[in-house]
Every structure is written in structure tokens, then in C-alpha cells.
Design an enzyme around this catalytic site. Structure first.
Site, PDB file in Angstrom:
ATOM      1  N   GLU A 113       0.856  -1.193   0.000  1.00 39.58           N
ATOM      2  CA  GLU A 113       0.000   0.000   0.000  1.00 39.58           C
ATOM      3  C   GLU A 113       0.886   1.234   0.000  1.00 39.58           C
ATOM      4  OE1 GLU A 113      -2.171  -0.349   3.683  1.00 39.58           O
ATOM      5  OE2 GLU A 113      -2.808  -2.390   3.198  1.00 39.58           O
ATOM      6  N   LYS A 115       2.267   4.523   1.529  1.00 43.28           N
ATOM      7  CA  LYS A 115       2.287   5.017   2.907  1.00 43.28           C
ATOM      8  C   LYS A 115       1.926   6.493   2.866  1.00 43.28           C
ATOM      9  CE  LYS A 115       4.939   5.098   7.153  1.00 43.28           C
ATOM     10  NZ  LYS A 115       4.901   6.562   7.386  1.00 43.28           N
ATOM     11  N   ASP A 117       1.113  10.189   4.068  1.00 34.19           N
ATOM     12  CA  ASP A 117       1.696  11.019   5.103  1.00 34.19           C
ATOM     13  C   ASP A 117       0.601  11.867   5.738  1.00 34.19           C
ATOM     14  OD1 ASP A 117       3.679  11.894   6.681  1.00 34.19           O
ATOM     15  OD2 ASP A 117       4.645  13.172   5.186  1.00 34.19           O
ATOM     16  N   TYR A 227      -7.138   1.494   5.834  1.00 40.25           N
ATOM     17  CA  TYR A 227      -6.196   0.433   5.480  1.00 40.25           C
ATOM     18  C   TYR A 227      -6.261  -0.783   6.397  1.00 40.25           C
ATOM     19  CZ  TYR A 227      -3.468   2.967   8.993  1.00 40.25           C
ATOM     20  OH  TYR A 227      -3.061   3.607  10.122  1.00 40.25           O
ATOM     21  N   LYS A 315      10.519   3.136   3.152  1.00 40.36           N
ATOM     22  CA  LYS A 315      10.454   4.574   2.900  1.00 40.36           C
ATOM     23  C   LYS A 315      11.108   4.978   1.573  1.00 40.36           C
ATOM     24  CE  LYS A 315       9.281   7.216   6.241  1.00 40.36           C
ATOM     25  NZ  LYS A 315       9.774   7.550   7.487  1.00 40.36           N
ATOM     26  N   CYS A 409      11.276  48.187  -8.636  1.00 44.29           N
ATOM     27  CA  CYS A 409      11.355  46.989  -9.470  1.00 44.29           C
ATOM     28  C   CYS A 409      12.789  46.825  -9.974  1.00 44.29           C
ATOM     29  CB  CYS A 409      10.392  47.105 -10.648  1.00 44.29           C
ATOM     30  SG  CYS A 409      10.608  45.776 -11.857  1.00 44.29           S
ATOM     31  N   CYS A 412      12.643  47.370 -14.103  1.00 51.89           N
ATOM     32  CA  CYS A 412      12.334  48.631 -14.787  1.00 51.89           C
ATOM     33  C   CYS A 412      12.543  49.847 -13.893  1.00 51.89           C
ATOM     34  CB  CYS A 412      10.909  48.614 -15.336  1.00 51.89           C
ATOM     35  SG  CYS A 412       9.638  48.697 -14.064  1.00 51.89           S
ATOM     36  N   CYS A 427       5.269  45.110  -9.245  1.00 52.41           N
ATOM     37  CA  CYS A 427       5.658  46.206 -10.123  1.00 52.41           C
ATOM     38  C   CYS A 427       4.408  46.467 -10.949  1.00 52.41           C
ATOM     39  CB  CYS A 427       6.812  45.750 -11.013  1.00 52.41           C
ATOM     40  SG  CYS A 427       7.014  46.776 -12.471  1.00 52.41           S
ATOM     41  N   CYS A 432       6.619  47.100 -17.938  1.00 51.33           N
ATOM     42  CA  CYS A 432       7.886  46.625 -17.376  1.00 51.33           C
ATOM     43  C   CYS A 432       8.409  45.489 -18.245  1.00 51.33           C
ATOM     44  CB  CYS A 432       7.686  46.139 -15.949  1.00 51.33           C
ATOM     45  SG  CYS A 432       9.098  45.223 -15.305  1.00 51.33           S
TER      46      CYS A 432
HETATM   47  O1  D41 Z   1      -0.835   4.771   4.818  1.00 55.19           O
HETATM   48  C1  D41 Z   1      -0.407   4.664   5.966  1.00 55.19           C
HETATM   49  N1  D41 Z   1       0.124   5.699   6.561  1.00 55.19           N
HETATM   50  C2  D41 Z   1      -0.497   3.366   6.705  1.00 55.19           C
HETATM   51  C3  D41 Z   1      -0.242   3.370   8.051  1.00 55.19           C
HETATM   52  C4  D41 Z   1      -0.858   2.158   6.055  1.00 55.19           C
HETATM   53  N2  D41 Z   1      -1.133   2.120   4.737  1.00 55.19           N
HETATM   54  N3  D41 Z   1      -0.900   1.011   6.764  1.00 55.19           N
HETATM   55  C5  D41 Z   1      -0.628   0.979   8.098  1.00 55.19           C
HETATM   56  N4  D41 Z   1      -0.698  -0.185   8.738  1.00 55.19           N
HETATM   57  C6  D41 Z   1      -0.426  -0.249  10.044  1.00 55.19           C
HETATM   58  C7  D41 Z   1      -0.473  -1.575  10.735  1.00 55.19           C
HETATM   59  C8  D41 Z   1       0.157  -2.640   9.891  1.00 55.19           C
HETATM   60  C9  D41 Z   1       0.234  -1.508  12.053  1.00 55.19           C
HETATM   61  C10 D41 Z   1      -1.904  -1.922  10.958  1.00 55.19           C
HETATM   62  C11 D41 Z   1      -0.301   2.178   8.791  1.00 55.19           C
HETATM   63  C12 D41 Z   1      -0.064   2.058  10.190  1.00 55.19           C
HETATM   64  N5  D41 Z   1      -0.114   0.848  10.767  1.00 55.19           N
HETATM   65  C13 D41 Z   1       0.251   3.184  11.052  1.00 55.19           C
HETATM   66  N6  D41 Z   1      -0.028   4.438  10.842  1.00 55.19           N
HETATM   67  C14 D41 Z   1       0.387   5.163  11.886  1.00 55.19           C
HETATM   68  C15 D41 Z   1       0.937   4.357  12.776  1.00 55.19           C
HETATM   69  C16 D41 Z   1       0.832   3.103  12.273  1.00 55.19           C
END
Ligand code: D41
Length: 671
Positions: A113, A115, A117, A227, A315, A409, A412, A427, A432
């Protein structure tokens, strides 16, 4: 049920359905205005008859009672965190360890999946109704943010139970995010109002969710992707993949980029693939999450104190780096805005070399206290220009120099002004050279008039020599004038003249885009030409006329009206016409013969053979325009099942009404 109860229930059903189409499927069937009307009707009805309001009514997302701080919520099952891996070796080690622990030699099945933010939350549904929503907190106890979560349109207040009967209790885990565009828009507004801006979408999402006043949260377009699950009673789940599908079926939003893969090679491919896509996604992701698919295997692997052994984050390289500011320079844009730009020691950020970063404006410089010589954190996110996030003040030596934008500016020499309510210093000299150059670069660029051979350097010369002051001047350049320029051979001059001549044939939508009217991008330009056909009509259009067009909002409408109200612009258009710029309305000749050319069509009721979007696209393809409201300008109304007030209104106005079958015949789908 009374008639009124039935009516309220019907409205709620409709609104929930359209929420689902819009927020979950990303495929709305009705216009925003139409949606607003349904919502307003329900609000009015509930206001007049409070006994009709139900806790799961879509109206309950707005406003709501003010929260008194946040109550703690103890999670039934802890929300664990994720271990991180930062490179390929670590992810391979993860896979090896899992197979060793399970005593398996073949490929493992994983769910990958993105991740996201954002901010982790838990939603509790009891008998299908959202009862409590909380933040992750420390994993054991979070904050009760139910009122705020209810304002997120992608969160169903009631599970969709058409296919699955509602579980007694379902705890859903997900990530609340703010999209990049929404983030930029929010910051732009905050900047205008003199409020501090958020450093990144994650902070903005967290700040928005943890508002004591849910009305503030409601005004921020937060989104969610689910998720996983916590406790689930009355719902059997065997794997992560099945969980994601089930959540989707229940009307919850699941990220469409999740994949079921086999073996670590496919995990690496997924990581590489998402890293590629990262820049073009509408939200920020900082990596991928890899989870063992099978729940029975997850159970055998078990959890550590804080994190499961069966999942890991992989990451992406950081989008932020540190470097030193060598100088601050000023750029003058097409609209005269002075933008301070930091010139930095070049540094690799997320795989791209960065040597300049925008400092936005004086307020931002002051707020961040950026000085020449400072060590700073720079960030590159999505396809936006790199920016300075913050100064590392601990690295200051005392030799750093504060910076203030010049009062004049730099191009000009005119006085610059800061208009009331604006953060930008401008400006205001329309002549200009910096502005003129920017306008002409844009005019000649590929998506615009596409004048081959008219590069930036040449434009600079033409403007500096005084040969070109506006875009119309391009069409009055003579061969002698061109030959007089530096590095311009006779042959190149002829080629350029030919390219300028060829550009006269560009269709009107390209010209509109090329003129650089505020908010009129390539797409909006096409929409305008499709609706108004020629320049005269567009020039005469009022703000109201413009806003009748699907996709044209008040901002665009106002900007277009302003543009045509300006005498200098009209003069430029006249000179373009006189020079022989054709301004032909359509991209190709055939369009004129299109069967619905110029027709305005309204759909109402449930169509059997198209979705609303398909119907709208078909009409546009055939040269017509689909509108959401009936007026005397409507050419005909196509009625599906259970048509609403629009059919009545058409009858009143004497507008032609036709069935879906007749419409299919008209457009040649059936005989
Ligand atoms: O998209 C995410 N940030 C994300 C966070 C994700 N796709 N899956 C996650 N799965 C878990 C577990 C496997 C522990 C159920 C998570 C997070 N945890 C998570 N997000 C923040 C702390 C943990």
C-alpha cells in the site's frame, strides 16, 4: 412513515449516494450546484421539522456542536506503529526473517500500500453507524475527534450495507490526509489573512482535525484512506486483501494503489513504481507499507511491543535536504509579482539537483527569518517549485545578512506596491520589460500559440530593442527588423516570420490560453470556446452567462469579464485580428457538423443506459453542452426514471422534453 419523513429519507439517500460517487468513486453524476441544492433542501426540511433530523443525516457533518477539549478514548486494540526500512537490503532482510520464522521457502503473499503522510485515526461503526472516531494518540489512548471526523466527506456516517449486512461492531483504521492542492490553497488563504502557514500537508491535516470548532475542520477539505481493522464483531476477515475489498464494499475509501503481490521482487517493483508516481499523485506519500496478506500467518508471526512483525514501511528517499543560501535574487513574473528566490549551494533532493528555491514573498522571509548565508532545510514535493522550509538557526555564525525586497522593481526601476489584502509586492508598470517578456514567452510557448523558433533569448532581445511591447506587436515585425538583431541570419529571420505566420491559424482556445488571462488554463480555455463558440460571444458574456457553464466558477468568470473590460486588452485583440490571426473557434473543421453543436441539454431522473458523466461527455463530444439547470436557453431536457422538478420546469418554459430512447436515436446510438 409520513410524507415528510419519506421526503427527508429520500433526500438523505440521494445525498449519501452522491457523496459516495464523488468522494469514494471520484465519479460524480451531478454538478456541485445540483448537489448543493439537494443539501439545502434537506437542511431546510430538517430546520422546519427538527423531529425529522437523524444522527446519521448528511447534514450533521456541517458545524455541529462545539467541542470542549478532547475526551480521551481508549482503543479496544492498540494501534501499533510500523517499523521502517530505508533501503533494499532492509526489505530483503524483512522478507527473509518472515520466511525463516514461518519455515517457508516459497514466495510470500504481501499486500503493498502507499504510505500516506497523514494522521492515523480509528473509526468505530456500531450496527453500521459511525459512533466514535479517535486519533491514534500513543497507540493506546487517543482523542475523541468524532465531531470533526464527521465533517470529512469521504467518511460514511453509515456503512453501505447493500452487499454486506452491517457488522455489530467494526473498528476501521485509516489515515486522514490533506491533498497537495488543498494544502497549497489553505496556505494561500492563511497567508492572505496573515495567519501562519503550515509546513506540510501532514501538519495541516493534523491541525485541521484537532480543531475544537468542527466548523473549522468542515472548511478544510480533508480526506481519508482506510487500510485496516481493529476489533470486528459480525464480520469475518481472513486476509489483508480481503479486508481492503470488504472496506470498499462497505462504502469506505480505500487507496486504489494497493496491490496484492507475490515475493519480494514484486515488492521492490511496487516500491520503484510508486516512487515514479509519487510526483504526480495529488497527495503526499513517504513510502510504501508491506503487509503479510494471510491473517493466520500474521497471527503466527505475532507482534513486538510497539509494532507487528508482519508489516514494515519501506520509505522513499527524503524530499528534504539541508544546504546553504548563497544569495537572494528577485524574479518579476507575468503579473508583475516580485518573487524572492534563494540561490543555494546545489544539493540532491529526492534524486533531483536543486540550486534555487522560492521564498514566496516578504512575509514568508520574515516569518521564517531567512538570511543570506543561512543553512536551511529545502523541500521538493510533487511538481511544485522547491521551497525553503526552515532555517537551521543553530548553524548561524552571526555573519548572515537579513534581506528585504527592493522598493523599486529590479527590472524597470518603477516603484513597487503592495495592494491592500495581498501579500505580493508588485511592479505595476504594465510595460515593465520583465512582465512583457514573461507574457510573450507564454504567448509563444508550445501549448499556447506555439511559435517555433521564438525562444526566450530572442524575446529578450525583441523587448529590449523596443520592437515588441505586447503580443500583437509580434505580428507586425518586419524582416529588416529581425535581421538587425544579434545572431539573426536572413534564413532564420525568414523561418521565424513563417512560424509567426503559421501561428495565425491556431484555434481560439489556444489564443485565449496564450493571452494569459488569470485562471484561464488550457482546459478552461477549451471549455469557454466550446460554450461560447467565438470571441464576440465571449466578449459580450456577463459573469452570470459564464457561470452557467459547467466547470466555470465565479473566480474564472470574474477574471474573464475583467479581461474584456480592459481597453488595452481589446486594443491588442483588435490588432491581432487586423494582422490576420484567425481565431477559428474549433480545433478542427469537422466540429461544425457535430450533431449537438451549440445545443444546451439538461438530464434529469435516473438514466438507464448512461451514467451522468457518460451522458455529459457524449454531449460534449458531439459539440453540445450539458447544463445542470433548466432555463429558457435550454434546447431540450432528457428525462430518465423518476424525473424531478426539472421536467416540470421544462414543461412550464415550453422546453422540448425527450426520453432517453429518443435521445439515443438523436445521437445515432440506436436506429
Ligand atoms: O498509509 C499509511 N500511513 C499506513 C499506516 C498504512 N497504509 N498502513 C498501516 N498499517 C499499520 C499496521 C500494519 C500496524 C496496521 C499504517 C499504520 N499501521 C500506522 N499508521 C500510523 C501508525 C501506524
Amino acid at each position: 412513515m409520513t410524507e415528510l419523513q419519506k421526503k427527508a429519507a429520500h433526500l438523505r439517500e440521494q445525498i449519501n449516494y452522491h457523496n459516495y460517487r464523488y468522494y469514494v468513486l471520484d465519479d460524480p453524476e451531478i454538478s456541485d450546484a445540483e448537489y448543493d441544492r439537494l443539501m439545502r433542501e434537506l437542511i431546510e426540511l430538517e430546520k422546519a421539522h427538527p423531529e425529522l433530523a437523524t444522527p446519521d443525516s448528511p447534514t450533521q457533518r456541517i458545524g455541529g456542536a462545539r467541542l470542549e477539549g478532547f475526551e480521551p478514548v481508549t482503543h479496544t486494540l492498540p494501534l501499533l506503529s510500523l517499523d521502517n526500512s530505508l533501503n533494499e537490503a532492509e526489505i530483503i532482510e524483512f522478507d527473509d526473517r518472515i520466511r525463516r520464522n514461518l519455515g517457508m521457502s516459497g514466495d510470500m503473499e504481501y499486500v503493498c500500500e502507499p504510505k500516506l503522510d497523514g494522521l492515523a485515526v480509528e473509526l468505530v461503526y456500531e450496527n453500521g453507524l459511525l459512533t466514535v472516531a479517535s486519533t491514534r494518540g500513543d497507540g493506546y489512548v487517543g482523542e475523541n475527534v468524532t465531531q470533526n471526523i464527521r465533517t470529512i466527506k469521504g467518511v460514511p456516517l453509515k456503512l453501505l450495507t447493500t452487499f454486506i449486512s452491517p457488522p455489530d461492531r467494526l473498528e476501521v483504521r485509516g489515515e486522514v490526509i490533506l491533498g497537495l492542492r488543498e494544502f497549497q490553497e489553505l496556505n494561500r488563504r492563511r497567508q492572505e489573512e496573515g495567519e501562519p502557514t503550515f509546513a506540510n500537508p501532514r501538519n495541516a491535516a493534523a491541525g485541521s482535525l484537532r480543531q475544537l470548532d468542527p466548523a473549522i475542520t468542515a472548511a478544510r477539505p480533508l480526506d481519508i484512506f482506510c487500510y485496516g481493522v481493529g476489533q470486528h464483531i459480525g464480520l469475518e476477515l481472513k486476509s489483508q486483501w480481503q479486508t481492503l475489498q470488504t472496506l470498499k464494499t462497505l462504502g469506505l475509501k480505500v487507496n486504489p494503489l494497493a496491490r496484492l503481490v507475490r515475493g519480494i521482487k514484486e515488492v521492490k517493483d511496487y516500491h520503484a513504481d510508486l516512487l515514479q508516481q509519487r510526483e504526480s499523485l495529488p497527495y503526499e506519500i513517504d513510502g510504501i507499507v508491506v503487509k503479510v496478506n494471510d491473517f493466520s500467518l500474521q497471527e503466527r508471526l505475532g507482534v513486538k511491543t510497539k509494532s507487528p512483525r508482519w508489516a514494515i514501511a519501506y520509505k522513499f528517499p527524503a524530499q528534504q535536504e539541508t544546504t546553504q543560501i548563497l544569495d537572494i535574487i528577485v524574479q518579476v513574473g507575468r503579473t508583475g509579482v516580485l518573487t524572492p528566490v534563494a540561490v543555494m549551494q546545489p544539493v540532491q533532493v529526492g534524486g533531483v539537483e536543486v540550486s534555487r528555491a522560492t521564498l514566496h514573498n516578504q512575509d514568508e522571509i520574515d516569518r521564517k527569518d531567512v538570511r543570506i548565508g543561512d543553512w536551511v532545510v529545502v523541500q521538493r514535493a510533487g511538481d511544485v517549485i522547491p521551497e525553503v522550509v526552515k532555517v537551521i538557526t543553530t548553524r548561524r555564525t552571526g555573519r548572515e545578512k537579513p534581506y528585504t525586497l527592493p522598493k523599486k522593481c529590479p527590472v524597470c526601476g518603477s516603484e513597487t506596491v503592495r495592494l491592500e489584502g495581498e501579500v505580493a509586492q508588485r511592479c505595476i508598470n504594465l510595460a515593465c520589460p520583465a512582465q512583457v517578456k514573461e507574457r510573450i514567452y507564454h504567448f509563444a510557448s508550445k501549448g499556447a500559440m506555439d511559435i517555433d523558433g521564438l525562444g526566450d533569448k530572442l524575446v529578450d532581445q525583441l523587448v529590449e530593442k523596443g520592437l515588441v511591447k505586447d503580443v500583437a506587436d509580434l505580428y507586425y515585425l518586419t524582416r529588416d527588423e529581425l535581421v538587425s538583431l544579434e545572431r539573426m541570419a536572413e534564413k532564420s529571420a525568414d523561418n521565424l516570420l513563417a512560424a509567426i505566420e503559421a501561428s495565425k491559424k491556431r484555434p481560439l482556445n489556444r489564443l485565449l490560453f496564450a493571452l494569459g488571462i488569470r485562471f484561464v488554463g488550457e482546459h478552461v480555455a477549451r471549455v469557454l470556446v466550446n460554450s461560447f463558440k467565438n470571441l464576440d460571444n465571449l466578449q459580450k458574456a456577463t459573469k452570470e452567462d459564464l457561470m452557467q457553464v459547467y466547470e466555470i466558477g465565479p473566480q474564472v468568470a470574474e477574471s474573464v469579464v475583467d479581461f474584456f473590460a480592459n481597453e488595452e486588452n481589446i486594443c491588442i485583440l483588435e490588432r491581432l485580428k487586423k494582422a490576420g490571426v484567425e481565431m477559428k473557434p474549433l480545433e478542427d473543421e469537422e466540429d461544425a457538423e457535430k450533431i449537438l453543436a451549440g445545443k444546451i441539454i439538461v438530464f434529469t431522473g435516473a438514466l438507464q443506459t448512461f451514467t451522468r458523466k457518460e451522458a455529459r461527455e457524449l454531449v460534449e463530444l458531439l459539440g453540445g453542452r450539458a447544463s445542470s439547470s433548466v432555463s429558457k436557453n435550454t434546447d431540450f431536457v432528457v428525462v430518465g426514471e423518476n424525473p424531478g422538478s426539472k421536467a416540470t420546469r421544462a414543461q412550464e418554459l415550453g422546453v422540448e422534453i425527450m426520453s432517453e430512447n429518443d435521445f439515443r436515436k438523436l445521437v445515432g446510438l440506436d436506429s
